[in-house]
Design an enzyme around this catalytic site. Structure first.
Site, PDB file in Angstrom:
ATOM      1  N   GLU A 192       0.867  -1.109  -0.036  1.00  0.00           N
ATOM      2  CA  GLU A 192      -0.123   0.127  -0.089  1.00  0.00           C
ATOM      3  C   GLU A 192       1.201   1.466  -0.426  1.00  0.00           C
ATOM      4  O   GLU A 192       1.502   1.533   0.802  1.00  0.00           O
ATOM      5  CB  GLU A 192      -0.435   0.032   1.417  1.00  0.00           C
ATOM      6  CG  GLU A 192      -1.873  -1.268   1.625  1.00  0.00           C
ATOM      7  CD  GLU A 192      -2.466  -0.874   2.617  1.00  0.00           C
ATOM      8  OE1 GLU A 192      -3.204   0.061   3.065  1.00  0.00           O
ATOM      9  OE2 GLU A 192      -2.544  -1.666   3.856  1.00  0.00           O
TER      10      GLU A 192
ATOM     11  N   ARG B 199       5.759 -12.900   9.312  1.00  0.00           N
ATOM     12  CA  ARG B 199       6.044 -11.908   9.256  1.00  0.00           C
ATOM     13  C   ARG B 199       7.780 -11.992   9.747  1.00  0.00           C
ATOM     14  O   ARG B 199       7.865 -12.815  11.083  1.00  0.00           O
ATOM     15  CB  ARG B 199       5.460 -10.352   9.982  1.00  0.00           C
ATOM     16  CG  ARG B 199       4.054 -10.076   9.653  1.00  0.00           C
ATOM     17  CD  ARG B 199       3.289  -9.380  10.636  1.00  0.00           C
ATOM     18  NE  ARG B 199       3.714  -7.783  10.431  1.00  0.00           N
ATOM     19  CZ  ARG B 199       2.632  -6.795   9.514  1.00  0.00           C
ATOM     20  NH1 ARG B 199       1.586  -7.872   8.268  1.00  0.00           N
ATOM     21  NH2 ARG B 199       3.219  -6.134   9.174  1.00  0.00           N
TER      22      ARG B 199
ATOM     23  N   LYS C 253       4.384   0.343   9.572  1.00  0.00           N
ATOM     24  CA  LYS C 253       4.092   1.436   9.533  1.00  0.00           C
ATOM     25  C   LYS C 253       3.670   2.513  10.178  1.00  0.00           C
ATOM     26  O   LYS C 253       4.050   4.082  10.204  1.00  0.00           O
ATOM     27  CB  LYS C 253       3.466   1.575   8.014  1.00  0.00           C
ATOM     28  CG  LYS C 253       4.333   1.109   7.083  1.00  0.00           C
ATOM     29  CD  LYS C 253       2.939   1.513   5.730  1.00  0.00           C
ATOM     30  CE  LYS C 253       3.002   0.119   5.212  1.00  0.00           C
ATOM     31  NZ  LYS C 253       2.215  -0.228   4.050  1.00  0.00           N
TER      32      LYS C 253
END
Ligand code: ATP
Ligand code: MG
Length: 568
Positions: free
Chosen positions: A38, A264, A274
């Site tokens: 994104e 992850r 983020k």
């Protein structure tokens, strides 16, 4: 593809095994993957794991990998991030060729798929507000309840949805929901929202749309439109997989990609979300996204990490489904391993202490010619001038040396790297009583390379000739957080309280050998005995050389880490 960026084809993990089986069984002729960030922040080391996996398997199995921006949330997205992400992926050594796409490229097709769902009675326009929707959704323990709008006719739904698209309603007045099952134990299947009204301009489609598809609807269908065979994502999407599959099976999707989840990357002593990275930047805890203490790809680049070190790191951590917390030393060791082979050597003194060699002729200069690299002879030689007055590092002298101290001390001898053995005869103090200068004598017979008969000197230290040396600024970077799990032991869970107050130390009066004159930005050197240092890409220039410490020569945190984990 740039050098060495492909993981070896023999590398193995459960995803590669699935891919090998799918190729062997003929299920797929060619592998297609995608990396779908994104554009709402810059990439970090966690993303490198995903890039390395997606582009890596495409490279190794002769497949294709799409570089796709998941740009469905116009309010948070920014063109600056798009450019930064592309720069970072390219820097890491990957090439998407023709395959640069955006979810927004598919907005029209996605809209058609949504109408198809409505036509099939599989989606409806919801007119409750967000709170009411939440109310009926139920909880993990309680099933949800059907919305009063669930049974609108196909015609009513189509009319409303088209009016949504035409901009006839305000934000939040309606949403489009999938009609799946409000009592499903998986909350993702309780009639999830597929489209919402957002009267916001989009960075690519401008004001063409005022309804935007949600991630779950967009992602699988974009995968299908690109012919993705294996949609590799992180474990938090595991519970979304039934929805991913439902959407693909209910519309006339061109193919059925398979979603596979892996864990992850979590790294000790850092944060990788983020949201937190944005907070560090916006609240000024660091100097921007590319601050060399940030584990963003731009920060690592500015710190002096070569892309091959990051790829090596990704190789080493592997891919699995288990939760993992990787020690920072794994990343740092990858940098050491690559830089040891590639970084030219130089001498620099970070804490200069003046040494006068009283029996060396005034005005005389000798050039020593050591190799630029101890093993790689192709790098050639460098010139290191020697003269009567030199700097050594303050840390290489002790007035009261402990036992087994092999550096310089009153009356003791040490070898100056590439040059002579010197003995410390006299210590000079300044008015405050601090050591300000040493007077030493050298022994001509010990010239480096000559046979130093009967002379056993254990210590070797680095130095620079004062009159020839270059003034340089050095920034000693260290881990941004002082705790392995930032925020975990804080009473308020605030990760900011674990910031390492000593994560950056600026040394303004360092001196380096003259050969570093003209060093270009982002060149990495090994300062012998000190560590790896890289010229700062922003602030270093012909008028002032500024070096960032990339990594120390050895892992100085190992001991600390043992204390934290209780091992020894
Ligand atoms: P964050 O949690 O940092 O905000 P994100 O998952 O929202 O990250 P995206 O831009 O959606 O960020 O990520 C693009 C891809 O990178 C996704 O497929 C995501 O799964 C993967 N990714 C993000 N963070 C990590 C990580 N720490 N380890 C491995 N893959 C990651
Ligand atoms: Mg995300």
């Amino acid at each position: 593809m740039t050098e060495n960026n492909s993981s070896s084809a023999s590398a193995t993990n459960f995803i590669r095994n699935i891919i090998r089986d799918d190729l062997a069984s003929g299920k797929h002729q060619q592998i297609v993957t995608r990396f779908p960030p994104e554009p709402n922040g810059h990439l970090h080391i966690g993303h490198a794991k995903s890039i390395h996996l997606n582009f890596g398997v495409a490279n190794d199995f002769d497949g294709k990998c799409f570089m796709r921006f998941d740009d469905t949330n116009p309010a948070k997205e920014d063109e600056e991030y798009v450019e930064g992400i592309l720069r970072d992926v390219r820097w890491l050594g990957y090439d998407w060729g023709e395959r640069l796409t955006h979810a927004s490229d598919y907005f029209e097709q996605l809209y058609q798929f949504a109408e198809e769902l409505i036509q099939k009675g599989k989606a409806y326009v919801e007119s409750q507000n967000a709170d009411e929707i939440r109310e009926l959704r139920g909880t993990l323990k309680e099933p949800g309840k059907n919305s009063p709008y669930r049974e609108l006719s196909v015609e009513e739904n189509l009319t409303l949805f088209r009016k949504m698209r035409a901009g006839e309603f305000e934000d939040g007045a309606h949403v489009l929901r999938a009609k799946i099952e409000m009592t499903s134990p998986n909350i993702n299947l309780r009639d999830p929202v597929l489209y919402r009204i957002r009267k916001v301009s989009h960075q690519r489609t401008a004001d063409q749309w005022c309804i935007y598809p949600l991630y779950d609807f967009t992602h699988g269908l974009s995968d299908a439109l690109e012919g993705v065979t294996h949609s590799l994502c992180t474990l938090e999407f595991e519970d979304h997989r039934p929805l991913y599959d439902w959407i693909l099976s209910e519309v006339s999707a061109p193919c059925l990609p398979r979603q596979i989840e892996f864990s992850r990357l979590n790294l000790h002593y850092t944060v990788l979300s983020k949201r937190r990275l944005i907070q560090l930047v916006e609240e000024g805890y660091v100097n921007g996204w590319d601050d060399p203490r940030m584990l963003t790809l731009s920060g690592l680049r500015r710190r002096g990490y070569p892309p091959s070190a990051i790829r090596l790191f990704c190789e080493r951590i592997g891919i699995s489904k288990s939760e993992n917390n990787i020690e920072m030393s794994v990343l740092e060791d990858s940098a050491r391993e690559v830089l040891d082979k590639t970084a030219p050597r130089a001498m620099a003194v970070l804490h200069p202490l003046k040494v006068v060699i009283t029996n060396y002729p005034e005005g005389k200069t000798e050039d020593f010619e050591p190799s630029r690299h101890p093993k790689n002879t192709e790098m050639g030689k460098r010139k290191v001038p020697f003269s009567r007055e030199i700097y050594i590092d303050h840390d290489d002298f002790r007035e009261d040396p402990p036992p087994k101290y092999f550096r310089l001390a009153p009356g003791k001898e040490v070898r100056l790297r590439y040059a002579y053995v010197i003995r410390c005869d006299e210590v000079i103090y300044d008015t405050s009583g601090k050591v300000s200068e040493l007077h030493c004598t050298y022994d001509q017979a010990t010239r480096s390379g000559a046979k130093a008969e009967g002379r056993k000197v254990k210590g070797i230290i680095h130095w620079v000739s004062i009159q020839h040396s270059l003034p340089v600024e050095v920034r000693l970077y260290d881990r941004l957080f002082a705790a392995p799990y930032p925020g975990r032991d804080d009473p308020d869970g605030n990760f900011l309280n674990d910031i390492n107050p000593d994560s950056m130390e600026t040394l303004k009066s360092c001196r380096a050998e003259p050969g570093l004159l003209g060093t270009k930005p982002s060149e990495v050197f090994q300062f012998e005995r000190v560590g790896y240092f890289c010229t700062d890409s922003k602030e270093s220039g012909p008028e002032a050389l500024v070096f960032n410490r990339t990594v120390t020569l050895r892992d100085t945190w190992a001991k600390l880490e043992q204390e934290h984990t209780g091992q020894n």
